[in-house]
Design an enzyme around this catalytic site. Structure first.
Site, PDB file in Angstrom:
ATOM      1  NE  ARG A  38      -3.865   2.063   2.423  1.00 25.40           N
ATOM      2  CZ  ARG A  38      -4.041   2.871   3.482  1.00 25.40           C
ATOM      3  NH1 ARG A  38      -3.294   2.702   4.572  1.00 25.40           N
ATOM      4  NH2 ARG A  38      -4.944   3.821   3.442  1.00 25.40           N
ATOM      5  CG  ASP A  43       6.325   7.034  -3.388  1.00 22.49           C
ATOM      6  OD1 ASP A  43       6.280   8.272  -3.209  1.00 22.49           O
ATOM      7  OD2 ASP A  43       7.314   6.452  -3.870  1.00 22.49           O
ATOM      8  CG  ASP A  50       8.168  11.539  -5.768  1.00 27.82           C
ATOM      9  OD1 ASP A  50       7.521  10.888  -4.922  1.00 27.82           O
ATOM     10  OD2 ASP A  50       7.913  12.731  -6.045  1.00 27.82           O
ATOM     11  CG  ASN A  70      -0.400   8.245   3.385  1.00 28.86           C
ATOM     12  OD1 ASN A  70      -0.986   7.262   2.937  1.00 28.86           O
ATOM     13  ND2 ASN A  70       0.318   9.055   2.617  1.00 28.86           N
ATOM     14  CG  HIS A 168      -8.049  -3.701  -1.205  1.00 31.84           C
ATOM     15  ND1 HIS A 168      -9.079  -2.810  -1.441  1.00 31.84           N
ATOM     16  CD2 HIS A 168      -6.969  -2.926  -0.893  1.00 31.84           C
ATOM     17  CE1 HIS A 168      -8.638  -1.564  -1.294  1.00 31.84           C
ATOM     18  NE2 HIS A 168      -7.356  -1.611  -0.970  1.00 31.84           N
ATOM     19  CG  ASP A 221      -9.259 -12.472   0.993  1.00 32.71           C
ATOM     20  OD1 ASP A 221     -10.241 -13.111   1.422  1.00 32.71           O
ATOM     21  OD2 ASP A 221      -8.381 -12.984   0.263  1.00 32.71           O
TER      22      ASP A 221
HETATM   23  C1  HEM Z   1      -9.160   1.440  -5.815  1.00 36.32           C
HETATM   24  C2  HEM Z   1      -9.095   2.351  -4.866  1.00 36.32           C
HETATM   25  C3  HEM Z   1      -8.621   2.050  -3.476  1.00 36.32           C
HETATM   26  C4  HEM Z   1      -9.231   2.443  -2.339  1.00 36.32           C
HETATM   27  C5  HEM Z   1     -10.493   3.286  -2.220  1.00 36.32           C
HETATM   28  C6  HEM Z   1      -8.462   1.912  -1.235  1.00 36.32           C
HETATM   29  C7  HEM Z   1      -8.763   2.112   0.086  1.00 36.32           C
HETATM   30  C8  HEM Z   1      -8.142   1.467   1.135  1.00 36.32           C
HETATM   31  C9  HEM Z   1      -8.513   1.622   2.515  1.00 36.32           C
HETATM   32  C10 HEM Z   1      -9.620   2.517   3.047  1.00 36.32           C
HETATM   33  C11 HEM Z   1      -7.709   0.815   3.245  1.00 36.32           C
HETATM   34  C12 HEM Z   1      -7.713   0.657   4.765  1.00 36.32           C
HETATM   35  C13 HEM Z   1      -6.866   1.756   5.376  1.00 36.32           C
HETATM   36  C14 HEM Z   1      -7.011   1.843   6.876  1.00 36.32           C
HETATM   37  O1  HEM Z   1      -7.858   1.157   7.444  1.00 36.32           O
HETATM   38  O2  HEM Z   1      -6.262   2.616   7.527  1.00 36.32           O
HETATM   39  C15 HEM Z   1      -6.825   0.143   2.332  1.00 36.32           C
HETATM   40  C16 HEM Z   1      -5.869  -0.768   2.680  1.00 36.32           C
HETATM   41  C17 HEM Z   1      -5.041  -1.390   1.798  1.00 36.32           C
HETATM   42  N1  HEM Z   1      -4.896  -1.091   0.459  1.00 36.32           N
HETATM   43 FE1  HEM Z   1      -6.166   0.012  -0.651  1.00 36.32          FE
HETATM   44  N2  HEM Z   1      -7.414   1.204  -1.728  1.00 36.32           N
HETATM   45  C18 HEM Z   1      -7.457   1.260  -3.096  1.00 36.32           C
HETATM   46  C19 HEM Z   1      -6.542   0.710  -3.972  1.00 36.32           C
HETATM   47  C20 HEM Z   1      -5.443  -0.032  -3.596  1.00 36.32           C
HETATM   48  C21 HEM Z   1      -4.411  -0.478  -4.494  1.00 36.32           C
HETATM   49  C22 HEM Z   1      -4.347  -0.166  -5.978  1.00 36.32           C
HETATM   50  C23 HEM Z   1      -3.537  -1.205  -3.743  1.00 36.32           C
HETATM   51  C24 HEM Z   1      -2.268  -1.910  -4.168  1.00 36.32           C
HETATM   52  C25 HEM Z   1      -2.018  -2.353  -5.371  1.00 36.32           C
HETATM   53  C26 HEM Z   1      -4.033  -1.224  -2.395  1.00 36.32           C
HETATM   54  C27 HEM Z   1      -3.465  -1.900  -1.352  1.00 36.32           C
HETATM   55  C28 HEM Z   1      -3.946  -1.901  -0.061  1.00 36.32           C
HETATM   56  C29 HEM Z   1      -3.458  -2.809   0.962  1.00 36.32           C
HETATM   57  C30 HEM Z   1      -2.445  -3.921   0.744  1.00 36.32           C
HETATM   58  C31 HEM Z   1      -4.129  -2.469   2.142  1.00 36.32           C
HETATM   59  C32 HEM Z   1      -3.925  -3.082   3.533  1.00 36.32           C
HETATM   60  C33 HEM Z   1      -2.808  -2.332   4.233  1.00 36.32           C
HETATM   61  C34 HEM Z   1      -2.451  -2.840   5.621  1.00 36.32           C
HETATM   62  O3  HEM Z   1      -2.962  -3.857   6.084  1.00 36.32           O
HETATM   63  O4  HEM Z   1      -1.620  -2.160   6.266  1.00 36.32           O
HETATM   64  N3  HEM Z   1      -5.172  -0.472  -2.336  1.00 36.32           N
HETATM   65  N4  HEM Z   1      -7.105   0.579   1.051  1.00 36.32           N
HETATM   66 CA   LIG Z   2      -6.129 -13.366  -0.140  1.00 37.27          CA
END
Ligand code: HEM
Ligand SMILES: [Ca+2]
Length: 301
Positions: A38, A43, A50, A70, A168, A221
């Site tokens: 993430r 970034d 960057d 963040n 996700h 998930d």
């Molecule tokens: C499509 C739009 C996206 C939205 C609206 C979104 C939103 C979010 C939100 C709200 C969280 C939880 C943050 C928190 O609870 O503090 C999250 C976690 C995460 N996001 Fe996304 N995200 C998006 C796209 C992506 C993309 C493109 C990636 C990577 C390729 C990604 C990877 C992750 C990962 C791996 C987590 C878990 C992080 C952790 O457990 O520390 N997300 N995202």
């Molecule tokens: Ca999985």
């Protein structure tokens, strides 16, 4: 201007150093793989890949790290610092923080069972970070059209958006990022009627309807939270997406058909995820004599 052999002579052990650092970090805490993936996404979406997300605020600069989304959410900075130290010891003043973060994300995916892809290198580090660049990061509360527009404005198309959302498949979200779906969907005072009943019960117990549950964590998930697989897409097909923005991918015919494809074709998901990650990793990069090679990823030289 990025080059697949950029550090071949100047830092031949770079990939190994990065892999060991990510491996150690995941061994210590499984979730770290997700946090690192993430961090790279954030970034790249905010002012290009960057390393700007890594900079600490200063008295004259309010950067990305401590601005929403963040703030109290992005993790893994310590892991990057440790890897950077090891890279500096092997190859001083050679490898950018932006390249390290890019390589780290690839290893994080690979080490949790996901695909591997090749990456051209040679990114340089920014001299500044600006909190307002975080406005380009998609929010789970905004409609699909807005999120799509945020990706397309960075040269990423709808397919990139859907496949990258497959990130996700690992990691966790704080309850406040999806809680309105559980208790007060669109001001109805009721749960989102589309959420699978057993997932709803589960999430309601993790995230009770009171403010003190806002920072509790639920897996994005709920079936295989620490395995990089195509379960995220299967979940969406089964109305078991956690974020409203995730489940929304099933509400549009174009994105829904892409989701259904990945839900049945894991290898297609893997190969397209790698391709789109490489594309993401080239967004807004600075190269050549621009920027710098930071000595410490938290501060400009
Ligand atoms: C499509 C739009 C996206 C939205 C609206 C979104 C939103 C979010 C939100 C709200 C969280 C939880 C943050 C928190 O609870 O503090 C999250 C976690 C995460 N996001 Fe996304 N995200 C998006 C796209 C992506 C993309 C493109 C990636 C990577 C390729 C990604 C990877 C992750 C990962 C791996 C987590 C878990 C992080 C952790 O457990 O520390 N997300 N995202
Ligand atoms: Ca999985």
């Amino acid at each position: 201007q990025l080059d697949y052999r950029f550090y071949d002579r100047t830092c031949p052990n770079l990939t190994r150093i990065v892999r060991f650092g990510v491996w150690s970090a995941i061994l210590n805490e499984t979730r770290m793989a997700a946090s690192l993936l993430r961090l790279h996404f954030h970034d790249c979406i905010a002012n290009g890949c960057d390393g700007s997300v890594l900079l600490d605020d200063t008295s004259t600069m309010k950067g990305e790290k401590n601005a929403p989304p963040n703030l109290n959410s992005a993790r893994g900075f310590q892991v990057i610092d440790t890897i950077k130290t090891n890279v500096e010891n092997a190859c001083p003043a050679t490898v950018s923080c932006a390249d390290i973060l890019t390589l780290v994300a690839r290893e994080a995916v690979f080490l949790t069972g996901g695909p591997y892809w090749s990456l051209p290198l040679g990114r340089r580090d920014s001299l500044t970070s600006n909190s307002s660049d975080n406005q380009h990061i998609p929010s789970p509360f905004e409609p699909l059209e807005n999120i799509t527009a945020k990706f397309t404005s960075k040269g990423l198309d709808m397919n990139d958006m859907v496949v990258l959302s497959g990130g996700h498949t690992i990691g966790f979200a704080q309850c406040f990022t999806f809680k309105q779906r559980l208790f007060d969907f669109d001001g109805t005072g009721k749960p989102d009627p589309t959420i699978d009943a057993s997932l709803l019960a589960n999430l309601q117990s993790t995230c009770p309807n009171q403010d003190n549950s806002n920072t509790n964590l639920a897996p994005l998930d709920h079936v295989t939270p620490s395995k990089f697989d195509n379960m995220y897409f299967k979940n969406l097909v089964n109305n078991s997406g956690v974020l409203g923005s995730d489940q929304a991918l099933m509400e549009d015919n174009t994105t829904a058909s892409i989701v259904i494809g990945y839900s049945t074709l894991p290898l297609l998901f893997f190969s397209e995820f790698g391709a789109s990650m490489a594309k993401l990793a080239s967004v807004g990069v600075i190269t050549g004599q621009e920027g710098e090679i930071r000595k410490d990823c938290k501060v400009v030289n």
